[in-house]
Design an enzyme around this catalytic site. Structure first.
Site, PDB file in Angstrom:
ATOM      1  N   ARG A  12      52.559  54.069 -14.043  1.00  0.00           N
ATOM      2  CA  ARG A  12      53.350  52.966 -13.493  1.00  0.00           C
ATOM      3  C   ARG A  12      54.202  53.455 -12.324  1.00  0.00           C
ATOM      4  NH1 ARG A  12      58.079  49.540 -16.464  1.00  0.00           N
ATOM      5  NH2 ARG A  12      58.364  48.063 -14.799  1.00  0.00           N
ATOM      6  N   GLU A  69      66.550  50.199   8.323  1.00  0.00           N
ATOM      7  CA  GLU A  69      65.524  49.541   9.135  1.00  0.00           C
ATOM      8  C   GLU A  69      64.461  48.899   8.239  1.00  0.00           C
ATOM      9  OE1 GLU A  69      64.208  47.766  12.193  1.00  0.00           O
ATOM     10  OE2 GLU A  69      65.632  49.356  12.717  1.00  0.00           O
ATOM     11  N   GLU A  85      61.654  26.842  10.635  1.00  0.00           N
ATOM     12  CA  GLU A  85      62.588  26.256  11.592  1.00  0.00           C
ATOM     13  C   GLU A  85      63.728  27.236  11.877  1.00  0.00           C
ATOM     14  OE1 GLU A  85      63.980  22.495  10.166  1.00  0.00           O
ATOM     15  OE2 GLU A  85      61.978  21.891   9.512  1.00  0.00           O
ATOM     16  N   ARG A  86      64.266  27.132  13.096  1.00  0.00           N
ATOM     17  CA  ARG A  86      65.436  27.936  13.434  1.00  0.00           C
ATOM     18  C   ARG A  86      66.654  27.356  12.726  1.00  0.00           C
ATOM     19  NH1 ARG A  86      64.872  31.344  17.955  1.00  0.00           N
ATOM     20  NH2 ARG A  86      62.881  31.076  18.980  1.00  0.00           N
ATOM     21  N   HIS A  87      67.467  28.246  12.203  1.00  0.00           N
ATOM     22  CA  HIS A  87      68.667  27.814  11.492  1.00  0.00           C
ATOM     23  C   HIS A  87      69.767  28.836  11.770  1.00  0.00           C
ATOM     24  CE1 HIS A  87      71.408  26.785   8.258  1.00  0.00           C
ATOM     25  NE2 HIS A  87      70.751  25.638   8.144  1.00  0.00           N
ATOM     26  N   LYS A  94      69.727  37.643   9.972  1.00  0.00           N
ATOM     27  CA  LYS A  94      68.940  38.611  10.745  1.00  0.00           C
ATOM     28  C   LYS A  94      69.828  39.473  11.635  1.00  0.00           C
ATOM     29  CE  LYS A  94      64.489  36.276  11.144  1.00  0.00           C
ATOM     30  NZ  LYS A  94      63.512  35.791  12.117  1.00  0.00           N
ATOM     31  N   ASP A  95      70.799  38.846  12.277  1.00  0.00           N
ATOM     32  CA  ASP A  95      71.700  39.590  13.156  1.00  0.00           C
ATOM     33  C   ASP A  95      72.547  40.591  12.360  1.00  0.00           C
ATOM     34  OD1 ASP A  95      70.690  38.181  15.296  1.00  0.00           O
ATOM     35  OD2 ASP A  95      72.485  36.952  15.599  1.00  0.00           O
TER      36      ASP A  95
END
Length: 125
Positions: A12, A69, A85-87, A94-95
């Protein structure tokens, strides 16, 4: 879901290592910044050995930057999967993850200069 046996199972564990390595390999293939960071780490570690400088702080900084990273790449993929969609919150996530890599890279640079700078200067003069 079946966990595939005991938590102490060597089989495992090797399977888990395979999944983890697949993530590292995917990130290396798909993320130019990760490739740059890997080769910067190889260079820093090689220089550390060549100069006989303390290895632990350099190795730890390299591991930190590369790990962040990988987390950044995972977070970006998860956010992209969650919504096409962008939000504003997706962008903030993300930033922030990219910012974590930036902060760690800056710290690694400072550690590298402080640990390797004197040894390198001594060799050059």
């Amino acid at each position: 879901m079946n966990s595939g046996g005991s938590a102490l199972s060597l089989r495992r564990w090797w399977r888990s290592v395979g999944f983890a390595w697949a993530g590292v390999a995917h990130t290396y293939r798909s993320q130019p910044n990760f490739r740059i960071e890997v080769w910067a780490a190889v260079t820093a570690l090689g220089l550390t050995v060549l100069l006989r400088a303390p290895l632990a702080p350099i190795a730890l900084c390299c591991a930190l930057v590369l790990s962040l990273e990988l987390v950044n790449t995972a977070l970006e993929a998860a956010v992209d999967l969650a919504s096409l969609e962008r939000h504003p919150l997706a962008r903030a996530a993300k930033d922030a993850a990219a910012g974590a890599v930036l902060v760690a890279s800056g710290g690694a640079l400072l550690v590298g200069v402080s640990v390797l700078g004197g040894a390198l200067w001594s060799r050059l003069t």
